[in-house]
Write a protein that holds these residues in place. Structure first.
Motif, PDB file in Angstrom:
ATOM      1  N   PHE A   7     -64.552  16.806-111.270  1.00 10.28           N
ATOM      2  CA  PHE A   7     -63.709  16.740-112.463  1.00 10.28           C
ATOM      3  C   PHE A   7     -64.561  16.391-113.680  1.00 10.28           C
ATOM      4  N   PRO A   8     -64.295  16.919-114.874  1.00  7.74           N
ATOM      5  CA  PRO A   8     -63.418  18.074-115.075  1.00  7.74           C
ATOM      6  C   PRO A   8     -64.126  19.361-114.678  1.00  7.74           C
ATOM      7  N   SER A   9     -63.436  20.464-114.735  1.00  3.40           N
ATOM      8  CA  SER A   9     -64.090  21.740-114.447  1.00  3.40           C
ATOM      9  C   SER A   9     -64.862  22.225-115.678  1.00  3.40           C
ATOM     10  N   HIS A  10     -64.368  21.879-116.842  1.00  2.00           N
ATOM     11  CA  HIS A  10     -65.038  22.230-118.093  1.00  2.00           C
ATOM     12  C   HIS A  10     -64.987  21.044-119.039  1.00  2.00           C
ATOM     13  N   SER A  11     -66.026  20.893-119.865  1.00  2.00           N
ATOM     14  CA  SER A  11     -66.033  19.861-120.894  1.00  2.00           C
ATOM     15  C   SER A  11     -66.838  20.372-122.085  1.00  2.00           C
ATOM     16  N   VAL A  12     -66.219  20.267-123.256  1.00  2.00           N
ATOM     17  CA  VAL A  12     -66.906  20.648-124.490  1.00  2.00           C
ATOM     18  C   VAL A  12     -66.964  19.411-125.375  1.00  2.00           C
ATOM     19  N   ILE A  13     -68.164  18.983-125.717  1.00  2.00           N
ATOM     20  CA  ILE A  13     -68.326  17.786-126.541  1.00  2.00           C
ATOM     21  C   ILE A  13     -69.332  18.066-127.640  1.00  2.00           C
ATOM     22  N   GLU A  14     -69.331  17.187-128.633  1.00  2.00           N
ATOM     23  CA  GLU A  14     -70.292  17.327-129.721  1.00  2.00           C
ATOM     24  C   GLU A  14     -71.546  16.520-129.412  1.00  2.00           C
ATOM     25  N   LYS A  15     -72.633  16.974-129.962  1.00  2.00           N
ATOM     26  CA  LYS A  15     -73.897  16.250-129.831  1.00  2.00           C
ATOM     27  C   LYS A  15     -73.691  14.800-130.240  1.00  2.00           C
ATOM     28  N   GLY A  16     -74.227  13.893-129.448  1.00  2.00           N
ATOM     29  CA  GLY A  16     -74.106  12.476-129.742  1.00  2.00           C
ATOM     30  C   GLY A  16     -72.950  11.788-129.022  1.00  2.00           C
ATOM     31  N   GLN A  17     -72.011  12.590-128.513  1.00  2.54           N
ATOM     32  CA  GLN A  17     -70.894  11.993-127.789  1.00  2.54           C
ATOM     33  C   GLN A  17     -71.284  11.678-126.347  1.00  2.54           C
ATOM     34  N   THR A  18     -70.363  11.015-125.663  1.00  4.27           N
ATOM     35  CA  THR A  18     -70.572  10.630-124.268  1.00  4.27           C
ATOM     36  C   THR A  18     -69.635  11.422-123.369  1.00  4.27           C
ATOM     37  N   HIS A 104     -72.897  20.794 -98.885  1.00  2.00           N
ATOM     38  CA  HIS A 104     -71.667  21.462 -99.283  1.00  2.00           C
ATOM     39  C   HIS A 104     -71.430  21.165-100.757  1.00  2.00           C
ATOM     40  N   PHE A 105     -71.320  22.207-101.553  1.00  5.95           N
ATOM     41  CA  PHE A 105     -71.241  22.059-102.995  1.00  5.95           C
ATOM     42  C   PHE A 105     -69.804  22.102-103.509  1.00  5.95           C
ATOM     43  N   GLY A 106     -69.576  21.380-104.607  1.00  8.11           N
ATOM     44  CA  GLY A 106     -68.354  21.539-105.369  1.00  8.11           C
ATOM     45  C   GLY A 106     -68.459  22.731-106.304  1.00  8.11           C
ATOM     46  N   ASN A 107     -67.380  22.984-107.051  1.00  5.09           N
ATOM     47  CA  ASN A 107     -67.363  24.142-107.943  1.00  5.09           C
ATOM     48  C   ASN A 107     -68.032  23.874-109.289  1.00  5.09           C
ATOM     49  N   GLY A 108     -68.479  22.654-109.496  1.00  8.39           N
ATOM     50  CA  GLY A 108     -69.253  22.356-110.694  1.00  8.39           C
ATOM     51  C   GLY A 108     -68.402  21.968-111.896  1.00  8.39           C
ATOM     52  N   THR A 109     -69.070  21.314-112.835  1.00  6.63           N
ATOM     53  CA  THR A 109     -68.504  21.028-114.150  1.00  6.63           C
ATOM     54  C   THR A 109     -69.356  21.762-115.169  1.00  6.63           C
ATOM     55  N   ARG A 110     -68.715  22.644-115.938  1.00  7.68           N
ATOM     56  CA  ARG A 110     -69.439  23.355-116.994  1.00  7.68           C
ATOM     57  C   ARG A 110     -69.411  22.507-118.250  1.00  7.68           C
ATOM     58  N   LEU A 111     -70.553  21.991-118.662  1.00  5.83           N
ATOM     59  CA  LEU A 111     -70.671  21.137-119.847  1.00  5.83           C
ATOM     60  C   LEU A 111     -71.267  21.938-120.996  1.00  5.83           C
ATOM     61  N   THR A 112     -70.564  21.925-122.115  1.00  5.09           N
ATOM     62  CA  THR A 112     -71.059  22.570-123.332  1.00  5.09           C
ATOM     63  C   THR A 112     -71.185  21.511-124.411  1.00  5.09           C
ATOM     64  N   VAL A 113     -72.381  21.345-124.949  1.00  5.40           N
ATOM     65  CA  VAL A 113     -72.629  20.403-126.034  1.00  5.40           C
ATOM     66  C   VAL A 113     -72.870  21.210-127.307  1.00  5.40           C
ATOM     67  N   THR A 114     -72.044  20.955-128.322  1.00  2.00           N
ATOM     68  CA  THR A 114     -72.127  21.746-129.568  1.00  2.00           C
ATOM     69  C   THR A 114     -72.685  20.908-130.720  1.00  2.00           C
TER      70      THR A 114
END
Lengths: 114, 112
Positions: A7-18, A104-114
């Motif tokens: 969790f989560p499957s996707h996360s989009v955050i700004e540079k400098g955030q946690t 055994h792998f999970g489906n991953g969290t796609r992290l995008t930092v903008t």
């Protein structure tokens, strides 16, 4: 049996955030791993827990990354502060105690930092 | 440093057209070569582990083989549902035996 859950499957955050990523391994698996795939590159090892102890953290990029595994169950990976180059897909994997056991792998969290 | 090179990067086959994927590796003290299948938006799914040269494993239309320098994943009479990215990884002989080194994968597309 339930697989590795992330969790989560996707996360989009700004540079400098946690951001904090969570992984629930397969029940009974003592080994828990974090891997990362950045754009166009291969999947790379970050670290390995055996129960609640860090066995190998040689792949952690820098001290902005902090991994924990509470009570030897679920694990969290915190990135603070996030940088643009941290973008990628973060995979968690688990395995049983035997050395020959596959990961055994999970489906991953796609992290995008903008 | 461990290295894994997969070829080709991408492969397009017609249904029923058999082929092989290659995984060349360099590792000090191999403690397992792994094949995984990955579908879009999913995590790698375990297929096989090979430990020593000459070993072979089979599962449905897939057969994996291992030599001292490379591994092949043979796909016999593939079907569209075999379309995926196939990943190869090696595990070296360390005290923890925890770390897999992956190749970049082969993207397989099987068409009707």
């Amino acid at each position: 049996e339930a697989g590795v859950t992330q969790f989560p499957s996707h996360s989009v955050i700004e540079k400098g955030q946690t951001v904090t990523l969570r992984c629930d391994p397969i029940s009974g698996h003592d080994n828990l791993y974090w891997y990362r795939r950045v754009m166009g590159k291969e999947i790379k090892f970050l670290l390995h827990f055996v129960k609640e102890s860090k066995q190998d953290e040689s792949g952690m990029p820098n001290n902005r990354f902090l991994a924990e595994r509470t009570g030897g169950t679920y694990s969290t990976l915190k990135v603070q502060p996030a940088e643009l180059e941290d973008s990628g897909v973060y995979f968690c994997a688990s395995s049983q105690g035997r050395e020959s056991s596959p990961l055994h792998f999970g489906n991953g969290t796609r992290l995008t930092v903008t | 440093e461990d290295q894994v090179t997969q070829s080709p990067e991408a492969l397009r086959l017609q249904e029923g057209e058999s082929s092989s994927l290659n995984c060349s590796y360099t590792v000090s003290g191999l403690r397992g070569l792994f094949w995984y299948r990955q579908d879009p938006g999913k995590g790698p799914e375990f297929l096989f582990t090979l430990y020593s040269a000459g070993e072979e494993k089979e599962k449905e239309r897939l057969k994996a083989t291992l030599t001292k320098k490379e591994s092949f994943l043979h796909i016999t009479a593939p079907k569209p549902e075999d379309s995926a990215t196939y990943l190869c990884a090696v595990r070296r002989n360390t005290g923890t035996a925890s770390k897999l080194t992956f190749g970049t994968g082969t993207r397989l597309q099987v068409t009707l």
